[in-house]
Design a protein around this motif. Structure first.
Motif, short mmCIF file in Angstrom:
data_model
loop_
_atom_site.label_atom_id
_atom_site.label_comp_id
_atom_site.label_asym_id
_atom_site.label_seq_id
_atom_site.Cartn_x
_atom_site.Cartn_y
_atom_site.Cartn_z
N ARG A 85 7.87 -56.63 -18.11
CA ARG A 85 6.64 -55.87 -18.65
C ARG A 85 5.59 -56.46 -18.42
O ARG A 85 5.33 -57.35 -18.80
N THR A 86 4.54 -55.67 -18.38
CA THR A 86 2.98 -56.15 -18.00
C THR A 86 2.38 -55.28 -19.12
O THR A 86 2.65 -54.16 -19.24
N ASP A 87 1.13 -55.92 -19.49
CA ASP A 87 0.25 -55.25 -20.33
C ASP A 87 -0.15 -53.90 -19.53
O ASP A 87 -0.08 -52.94 -20.36
N ALA A 88 -0.91 -54.05 -18.60
CA ALA A 88 -1.24 -52.89 -17.78
C ALA A 88 -0.03 -51.59 -17.55
O ALA A 88 -0.33 -50.50 -17.93
N GLY A 89 1.13 -52.30 -17.44
CA GLY A 89 2.12 -51.29 -16.99
C GLY A 89 2.48 -50.43 -18.31
O GLY A 89 2.73 -49.37 -18.58
N VAL A 95 5.70 -60.14 -18.50
CA VAL A 95 5.13 -60.98 -17.37
C VAL A 95 3.69 -61.28 -17.86
O VAL A 95 2.88 -60.58 -18.21
N ALA A 96 3.41 -62.68 -17.57
CA ALA A 96 2.28 -63.07 -18.08
C ALA A 96 1.00 -62.29 -16.95
O ALA A 96 1.21 -62.31 -16.07
N ALA A 97 -0.16 -62.04 -17.62
CA ALA A 97 -0.98 -61.28 -16.87
C ALA A 97 -1.52 -62.23 -15.57
O ALA A 97 -1.81 -63.47 -15.81
N PRO A 98 -1.56 -61.68 -14.42
CA PRO A 98 -1.95 -62.53 -13.14
C PRO A 98 -3.45 -63.14 -13.62
O PRO A 98 -4.28 -62.61 -14.20
N VAL A 99 -3.63 -64.41 -12.99
CA VAL A 99 -4.80 -65.19 -13.23
C VAL A 99 -5.93 -64.14 -12.24
O VAL A 99 -5.37 -64.42 -10.91
N PRO A 100 -7.08 -63.93 -12.51
CA PRO A 100 -7.88 -63.39 -11.43
C PRO A 100 -8.17 -64.12 -10.59
O PRO A 100 -8.52 -65.37 -10.99
N ARG A 160 4.19 -55.74 -28.83
CA ARG A 160 4.71 -57.03 -28.98
C ARG A 160 4.26 -57.87 -27.85
O ARG A 160 4.92 -57.54 -26.65
N THR A 161 3.43 -58.53 -27.96
CA THR A 161 2.57 -59.25 -26.70
C THR A 161 3.44 -60.41 -26.31
O THR A 161 3.25 -61.07 -25.05
N ASP A 162 4.26 -60.95 -27.25
CA ASP A 162 5.21 -62.18 -26.60
C ASP A 162 6.32 -61.92 -25.97
O ASP A 162 6.73 -60.65 -26.16
N SER A 163 7.18 -62.59 -25.36
CA SER A 163 8.36 -62.22 -24.58
C SER A 163 9.36 -62.72 -25.85
O SER A 163 9.32 -63.87 -26.25
N LEU A 164 10.32 -61.97 -25.79
CA LEU A 164 11.36 -62.27 -27.09
C LEU A 164 12.62 -61.49 -26.44
O LEU A 164 12.81 -60.31 -26.62
N GLY A 165 13.79 -62.48 -26.26
CA GLY A 165 15.06 -61.82 -25.96
C GLY A 165 15.03 -61.02 -24.84
O GLY A 165 14.53 -61.14 -23.42
N ALA A 166 15.53 -59.59 -25.01
CA ALA A 166 15.31 -58.75 -23.91
C ALA A 166 14.16 -58.12 -23.47
O ALA A 166 13.90 -57.46 -22.54
N HIS A 167 13.13 -58.41 -24.52
CA HIS A 167 11.76 -57.78 -24.20
C HIS A 167 10.94 -58.76 -23.44
O HIS A 167 10.80 -60.05 -24.07
N PHE A 168 10.53 -58.60 -22.12
CA PHE A 168 9.88 -59.38 -21.39
C PHE A 168 8.70 -59.39 -20.84
O PHE A 168 8.54 -58.47 -20.05
#
Ligand SMILES: Cc1cc2nc3c(=O)[nH]c(=O)nc-3n(C[C@H](O)[C@H](O)[C@H](O)COP(=O)(O)OP(=O)(O)OC[C@H]3O[C@@H](n4cnc5c(N)ncnc54)[C@H](O)[C@@H]3O)c2cc1C
Length: 502
Positions: free
Chosen positions: A426-430, A491-496, A481-489
């Motif tokens: 999962r991504t923030d934008a998605g 993906v770090a936002a790509p570096v511009p 939930r902005t961190d990854s935990l267990g089944a919730h993953f």
């Protein structure tokens, strides 16, 4: 007291039978028919058959570890301390667990368990054996069973749940309503769950204002057949020695995790998805080392289904993919199944009892159904109820009561959004885009409050409305939930990229 149980999987059947035995007047409603739902499909088994060196305490440790420390220690203690009695109760009900040569219940190993402690029946037909036995018992009980009855909404009067309304508008009044409607795998296009698994109980609870939590934690099973209709190939097959290979025949899990193929499910599922993306073809599950006779003896259901599809897994590795499998979150309960709404109880996959944390340990859900199903029945007569503050935890989803499916969307479109934006990675934008899309499918709010008159709906329309509510709640919880935990993953936002860089 008059008790209405909604759902006839392991959780609903256990609660109904125990409540009946305790002298309650019990009514059981099932959307489809007895024997539908996930329970009957469970292949691996039920955890809690402890051998030498094993103990409830070690099982509790494994459960907490698999759940990434997010589990509730009190709920986990209730689960493992109830395991022996739960398995005894199933034996009493007529479940014939597979036996070792010395006559004791045979113990299998699954991922993230320190020791073999999984009891199974008919090899890989544990769920069916349990379901058949409990249904046989139901037929000789005084529980009043109604099949083909779709529970649509909770009846709430003065803050207390006092029954349910079915899809045809009939009101079933009760002193206690027990939601045991299973999970919500049908939020996703790829799932091991049967069609009836549309999150109905969670949607009803959300509409009534009950506390719901941990919906961001959806477990994806790593090994589901990648050709034809989704079909689960149990973790027990990997427990027995099958391995995962990439297109070049390499065991890629050896470099992913110290436990390789028996790493926690989320780790294996993400590695499988990533490798498949990289190589542009599905990863392979190689069970050839087990041999045809062993595969047929230990996994008769899987063996028969694969052969029916023309797949000889004893000779050739089979293509697999991850698929939505189990929802850790749900209606928040205490260890006796009480929800934040007086008169409402929840149990099984519908509930968020706290035992699974951020990721379920394999074969703990059947155990949860038996242990907590019995606990609910035992607690029904007590008048205690828990405050919302005590039960509420995790991101809350607000403003959902009036959401319905009249905004115009298709189930396919919803499932695509969920798979692509609220799936394994999962991504923030998605996630933000998913919430916006799901929001756009909500019906516009009336300018002035309208009396809530239930709209007549077909079962499919009601399921779509329920899926939309649960999808929105899940995507919102995942976004929060902005961190990854267990089944919730996440993906770090790509570096511009730097302006002017090549
Ligand atoms: C393929 C597969 C394999 C699995 N293997 C294992 C395993 O080996 N070990 C393990 O521990 N777990 C396993 N699981 C998970 C486990 O099977 C489930 O978590 C568990 O069975 C859930 O039980 P339940 O009683 O909560 O719900 P279910 O068994 O899903 O039953 C839900 C019931 O609710 C009814 N219902 C739903 N909505 C409504 C409505 N609106 N009105 C009326 N009735 C309704 C349905 O008709 C059904 O009767 C597996 C799951 C799958 C899909």
């Amino acid at each position: 007291m008059h008790v209405l149980v909604v759902g006839a999987g392991i959780a609903g059947l256990t609660a109904a039978l125990r409540a009946d035995a305790l002298g309650h007047d019990v009514e059981l409603l099932v959307k489809g028919h007895l024997g539908d739902g996930c329970t009957v499909r469970a292949q691996g088994g039920i955890a809690g058959e402890y051998g030498p060196g094993d103990s409830p305490a070690l099982h509790a440790l494994d459960t907490m570890h698999a759940g990434n420390g997010h589990g509730d220690p009190v709920a986990i203690a209730a689960l493992v301390d109830g395991a022996a009695a739960a398995i005894d109760a199933l034996v009493d009900a007529g479940v014939r667990f597979d036996r070792a040569a010395d006559g004791s219940i045979a113990r299998g190993l699954e991922a993230a368990h320190s020791l073999p402690r999984i009891a199974h029946a008919g090899g890989d037909a544990t769920g069916k054996a349990i379901s058949d036995a409990l249904i046989a018992r139901l037929r000789s009980s005084t529980v009043q069973v109604s099949e083909g009855v779709f529970a649509a909404d909770l009846l709430v009067e003065e803050g207390r749940v006092c029954g349910i309304r079915t899809l045809d508008g009939t009101e079933h009044r009760a002193d206690a309503v027990v939601l045991a409607t299973g999970g919500a795998g049908r939020l996703f296009p790829h799932t091991t769950n049967p069609p009836e698994t549309t999150g109905d109980g969670i949607a009803m609870a959300l509409r009534a204002g009950a506390a719901v939590a941990d919906l961001e934690f959806m477990q994806f099973h790593p090994t589901v057949l990648a050709v034809g209709a989704p079909f689960l190939i149990s973790e027990a097959v990997r427990g027995a020695g099958a391995v995962l290979r990439d297109a070049d025949g390499r065991r890629f899990m050896l470099v992913e995790h110290p436990d390789a193929e028996l790493a926690p499910r989320d780790v294996v599922a993400r590695a499988v998805a990533r490798r498949a993306d990289e190589q542009g073809s599905p990863v392979l599950l190689d069970a050839t080392s087990l041999g045809a006779a062993d595969l047929a003896r230990r996994f008769p259901t899987i063996d028969a289904e694969l052969r029916r599809r023309g797949i000889e897994w004893a000779q050739t590795p089979v293509p697999i993919t991850p698929a939505a499998h189990y929802l850790m979150g749900g209606v928040v309960t205490d260890i006796d199944g009480r929800t934040s709404l007086p008169g409402l109880w929840a149990v099984g996959e519908t509930a968020r009892s706290g035992v699974h944390g951020a990721n379920r340990l394999a074969s703990n859900s059947l155990l949860e159904g038996v242990v907590f199903g019995a606990r609910v029945a035992d607690a029904l007569a007590s008048s205690a109820f828990v405050s919302l503050e005590l039960l509420g935890s995790g991101p809350k989803c607000s403003n959902l009561r009036d959401m319905n499916a009249e905004g115009g969307f298709s189930r396919d479109a919803l499932q695509r959004v969920m798979w692509e934006q609220v799936g394994l990675r999962r991504t923030d934008a998605g996630l933000a885009s998913a919430v916006a899309t799901l929001d756009s499918w909500r019906a516009p709010q009336p300018r002035t409050p309208q009396p809530r008159t239930p709209q007549p709906r077909t079962p499919a329309e009601q399921e779509d409305a329920n899926l939309l509510i649960v999808a929105h709640a899940m995507a919102s919880a995942a976004l929060a939930r902005t961190d990854s935990l267990g089944a919730h993953f996440r993906v770090a936002a790509p570096v511009p990229a730097l302006i002017g860089a090549p």
